[in-house]
Design a protein around this motif. Structure first.
Motif, mmCIF file in Angstrom:
data_model
loop_
_atom_site.group_PDB
_atom_site.id
_atom_site.type_symbol
_atom_site.label_atom_id
_atom_site.label_comp_id
_atom_site.label_asym_id
_atom_site.label_seq_id
_atom_site.Cartn_x
_atom_site.Cartn_y
_atom_site.Cartn_z
ATOM 1 N N PHE A 148 0.544 -1.641 0.140
ATOM 2 C CA PHE A 148 0.305 0.202 0.017
ATOM 3 C C PHE A 148 0.827 1.245 0.215
ATOM 4 N N ASP A 149 1.183 1.734 1.070
ATOM 5 C CA ASP A 149 2.196 2.483 1.246
ATOM 6 C C ASP A 149 2.091 2.980 2.814
ATOM 7 N N ALA A 150 2.789 4.246 3.377
ATOM 8 C CA ALA A 150 3.666 4.254 4.323
ATOM 9 C C ALA A 150 2.404 4.895 5.116
ATOM 10 N N ASP A 151 1.401 6.001 4.946
ATOM 11 C CA ASP A 151 0.098 6.334 5.284
ATOM 12 C C ASP A 151 -0.633 4.741 5.922
ATOM 13 N N HIS A 152 -0.851 3.833 4.558
ATOM 14 C CA HIS A 152 -1.320 2.750 4.946
ATOM 15 C C HIS A 152 -0.798 1.745 6.069
ATOM 16 N N ALA A 153 -0.760 1.732 6.318
ATOM 17 C CA ALA A 153 0.766 1.036 6.587
ATOM 18 C C ALA A 153 1.014 1.687 8.462
ATOM 19 N N LYS A 154 0.314 3.153 8.806
ATOM 20 C CA LYS A 154 0.248 4.028 9.707
ATOM 21 C C LYS A 154 -1.031 3.315 10.410
ATOM 22 N N LEU A 155 -1.624 3.180 9.675
ATOM 23 C CA LEU A 155 -3.455 3.135 9.927
ATOM 24 C C LEU A 155 -2.805 1.377 10.633
ATOM 25 N N VAL A 156 -2.817 0.478 9.588
ATOM 26 C CA VAL A 156 -2.407 -1.144 10.708
ATOM 27 C C VAL A 156 -1.689 -0.895 11.988
ATOM 28 N N ALA A 157 -0.854 0.099 11.704
ATOM 29 C CA ALA A 157 -0.082 -0.321 13.572
ATOM 30 C C ALA A 157 -1.354 0.502 13.972
ATOM 31 N N ASP A 158 -1.676 0.835 14.049
ATOM 32 C CA ASP A 158 -3.299 2.093 14.819
ATOM 33 C C ASP A 158 -4.746 0.640 15.029
ATOM 34 N N SER A 159 -4.568 0.307 13.908
ATOM 35 C CA SER A 159 -5.368 -0.529 14.475
ATOM 36 C C SER A 159 -4.910 -1.518 15.149
ATOM 37 N N PHE A 160 -3.859 -2.143 14.818
ATOM 38 C CA PHE A 160 -3.990 -3.681 15.711
ATOM 39 C C PHE A 160 -3.546 -2.351 17.341
ATOM 40 N N LYS A 161 -2.984 -1.590 17.521
ATOM 41 C CA LYS A 161 -2.849 -1.237 18.766
ATOM 42 C C LYS A 161 -4.230 -1.005 19.107
ATOM 43 N N GLN A 162 -5.386 -0.486 19.214
ATOM 44 C CA GLN A 162 -6.682 -0.274 19.323
ATOM 45 C C GLN A 162 -6.657 -1.416 19.762
ATOM 46 N N ALA A 163 -7.014 -2.639 18.876
ATOM 47 C CA ALA A 163 -7.414 -4.224 19.026
ATOM 48 C C ALA A 163 -7.369 -4.227 20.570
ATOM 49 N N VAL A 164 -5.839 -4.106 20.348
ATOM 50 C CA VAL A 164 -5.650 -4.873 21.790
ATOM 51 C C VAL A 164 -6.011 -3.924 22.628
ATOM 52 N N ASN A 165 -5.996 -3.711 23.411
ATOM 53 C CA ASN A 165 -6.149 -2.348 24.102
ATOM 54 C C ASN A 165 -7.908 -2.005 24.060
ATOM 55 N N LEU A 166 -8.370 -2.201 23.259
ATOM 56 C CA LEU A 166 -10.441 -2.461 23.416
ATOM 57 C C LEU A 166 -10.136 -4.124 23.785
ATOM 58 N N VAL A 167 -9.979 -4.439 24.267
ATOM 59 C CA VAL A 167 -9.904 -6.319 24.019
ATOM 60 C C VAL A 167 -9.196 -6.410 25.933
ATOM 61 N N GLU A 168 -8.230 -5.573 26.214
ATOM 62 C CA GLU A 168 -8.143 -4.928 27.327
ATOM 63 C C GLU A 168 -8.587 -4.220 28.777
ATOM 64 N N SER A 169 -9.152 -3.302 28.005
ATOM 65 C CA SER A 169 -10.591 -2.598 28.337
ATOM 66 C C SER A 169 -11.729 -3.425 28.717
ATOM 67 N N ILE A 170 -12.685 -4.053 27.524
ATOM 68 C CA ILE A 170 -13.134 -4.632 28.169
ATOM 69 C C ILE A 170 -13.921 -5.294 29.242
ATOM 70 N N ALA A 171 -12.324 -6.819 28.655
ATOM 71 C CA ALA A 171 -11.868 -7.676 30.049
ATOM 72 C C ALA A 171 -11.998 -6.869 31.211
ATOM 73 N N ARG A 172 -11.155 -5.721 31.347
ATOM 74 C CA ARG A 172 -11.505 -5.511 32.889
ATOM 75 C C ARG A 172 -12.385 -4.607 32.830
ATOM 76 N N SER A 173 -13.182 -4.226 32.420
ATOM 77 C CA SER A 173 -14.000 -3.536 33.021
ATOM 78 C C SER A 173 -15.628 -4.355 33.030
ATOM 79 N N GLU A 174 -15.526 -5.409 32.310
ATOM 80 C CA GLU A 174 -16.566 -6.617 33.075
ATOM 81 C C GLU A 174 -16.334 -7.585 33.502
ATOM 82 N N HIS A 175 -15.047 -7.935 33.938
ATOM 83 C CA HIS A 175 -14.193 -8.231 34.749
ATOM 84 C C HIS A 175 -14.079 -9.782 34.463
ATOM 85 N N ILE A 176 -13.785 -9.629 33.352
ATOM 86 C CA ILE A 176 -13.362 -11.337 32.638
ATOM 87 C C ILE A 176 -12.148 -11.860 33.386
#
Length: 527
Positions: free
Chosen positions: A89-117
């Motif tokens: 793709f290009d460098a801008d797309h790579a930045k979006l991929v990195a952001d999406s991967f980072k935010q996905a892990v953050n979401l799983v961590e947040s859900i596990a914490r907030s829902e006491h999983i």
């Protein structure tokens, strides 16, 4: 109710008993119908229910019974690596991929914490390494591309704390792992608390409608919804388009017992061909750890006796981890490889605007499933999403064209099997517990002999697009080498895109043959 898509057993399926949910009994009306109770479907349903949407979630088998229950459940950088994403793709797309991967892990961590999983969610570092003959220079380029993308990376001389020298490696900081079924169990409970409804043992056979109402046709009744999300690893509602843009692969994994604490808690991935990946799991209440090692991929239906792949993984693991003890688990799963390396997450192509798909996991199913849920839930809520264009299922294949052409040629070659002979001349050659393709006149039959000697005959024609299915001795299933559908020995669908069972067939004795003996009785699957 069948709750597994094969005979092998992952440590997750072996250690968690997910609560069962009854099927629907008649027509259902809702705002959103989500099809598929893996991480993609459950996360989508949860996010929408949390925003006040009325959500119905259905699954043909059960919670996590598909590919999430067969994942190695690590959150790691994209399979194509940032260098590959940037090149495709290009460098801008790579930045979006990195952001999406980072935010996905953050979401799983947040859900596990907030829902006491209690799912053993854990942040760990991940290491990509290459042996000298596999190209150290590529690691330098990957490190630079990952930095440009905004990933938190370090270039090291070797991965620390291991029993073997990896050589130079890229360290991706702050990755993660978890127990996937405990996470899904917690998500399911949270979804119900937020008003969502879950029905299992319900197979969807089609989706049709207009921009106002879509109707999900199931074997238990119809579901009327304003929006539909197909999160079934590979979509069953899209007969051709999506299946020309991705290919189905089997991947294999072992769980070897190791002394507690003998291997550092890291993620490992090499650049070999075949490649291998590693993580450590600590079973609750056990006095040992499990070394989870995976790899040895091949296209679905294109290795009839894949057990040797477990041997190859074990040999590789024991050479590098001498503390490894007995093998506790062997299992396999299915991953969808997109033609250009990016998953397909968003509105279904050639459909109304209210049907969505989450597919193309590319070995990052936990991450891509979560990213897909984030994108789709935002689109259903009527909001734009910064990652939507990157992962748009309607995008054309502009990158990876040689691989795309090769995959299509491989698929087309298997249609020629209708003109070839059967694998055996007589069903007498089929051993108990094994299957083979038998030619009977103009037809081919998929014939399985069960451990008691009884024969089970089915049409060998895949109900998706008509390829000849192949026997998979590792999972005791009939697998399609064209688009990845899988069926059990009775013909029931284990994995799409097929949505209907293999047809029952009748075995005809050869001309002049005596009546079948006790071990050759014919079995016809009842609808």
């Amino acid at each position: 109710m069948n709750t597994s898509n094969g005979v092998s057993l992952s440590p997750w399926l072996a250690t968690v008993r997910i609560p069962e949910f009854a099927p629907i009994s008649g027509d259902v009306h809702t705002q959103v119908c989500v099809i598929g109770a893996g991480i993609a479907g459950l996360t989508t349903a949860y996010l929408l229910a949390r925003e006040g949407k009325h959500v119905v979630l259905i699954d043909a088998l059960g919670i996590g019974a598909g590919e999430t229950g067969r994942s190695t459940a690590h959150f790691f950088p994209p399979d194509e690596w940032y260098r590959g994403v940037e090149a495709a793709f290009d460098a801008d797309h790579a930045k979006l991929v990195a952001d999406s991967f980072k935010q996905a892990v953050n979401l799983v961590e947040s859900i596990a914490r907030s829902e006491h999983i209690d799912c053993a969610f854990e942040r760990v570092d991940g290491y990509l390494y290459a042996l000298p003959e596999q190209g150290f220079q590529d690691l330098g380029r990957e490190y630079q591309a990952a930095q440009r993308a905004g990933a938190d990376v370090t270039l090291l001389e070797r991965a620390p704390g291991l029993s073997f020298d990896t050589g130079p490696c890229v360290c991706y900081h702050n990755q993660a792992q978890c127990h996937p079924l405990r996470y899904l169990e917690g998500l399911a409970s949270a979804l119900v608390r937020h008003g969502g409804r879950i029905y299992c043992g319900v197979r969807a056979h089609g989706v049709d409608g207009d921009r106002h109402i879509q109707v999900v046709r199931t074997d238990r009744g119809d579901i009327y919804a304003e929006a539909v999300v197909v999160a079934t690893n590979t979509p069953f509602n899209n007969v051709v388009v999506m299946h020309t843009k991705q290919a189905a692969y089997r991947t294999y994994a072992l769980g070897l017992r190791i002394p507690r604490g003998s291997v550092p808690r890291v993620l490992l991935w090499d650049t070999g061909d075949p490649y291998y990946y590693v993580r450590v799991e600590s079973p609750a209440g056990a006095d040992h750890d499990l070394l989870l090692v995976g790899g040895a991929d091949h296209k679905v239906g294109q290795d009839d006796h894949p057990q040797h792949r477990y041997d190859e993984i074990e040999q590789w693991a024991r050479q590098r981890f001498p503390m490894a003890q007995q093998v506790a688990y062997r299992w396999s799963g299915e991953v969808m490889e997109p033609a250009d390396g990016a998953a397909y997450l968003g509105r279904n192509p050639m459909d109304q605007d209210n049907v969505y798909v989450i597919t193309g996991d590319s070995g990052n199913g936990m991450t891509h499933g979560t990213i897909g849920a984030m994108i789709v839930s935002e689109l259903i809520m009527g909001r734009r999403h910064a990652w939507a264009d990157l992962y748009d299922p309607a995008r054309k294949v502009m990158h990876g064209l040689p691989e795309f052409v090769a995959e299509q040629a491989n698929t087309l070659s298997y249609y020629g099997e209708w003109a070839t002979a059967g694998e055996v001349e007589s069903v007498a050659e089929i051993a108990p517990g094994q299957g083979a393709i038998v030619r009977q006149g103009m037809h081919k039959l998929a014939v399985y002999r069960d451990p008691h000697g009884e024969l089970h005959a089915l049409s060998a024609r895949c109900t998706h697009l008509g390829c000849v299915v192949h026997w998979n001795a590792g999972e005791c299933s009939w697998d399609c080498p064209c688009h990845g559908s899988r069926f059990d020995t009775q013909g029931a669908v284990l994995h799409g895109p097929a949505s209907s069972a293999l047809a029952a067939a009748t075995l005809e004795p050869p001309p002049g043959a005596p009546p079948a003996g006790p071990g050759d009785t014919e079995h016809v699957r009842r609808p």
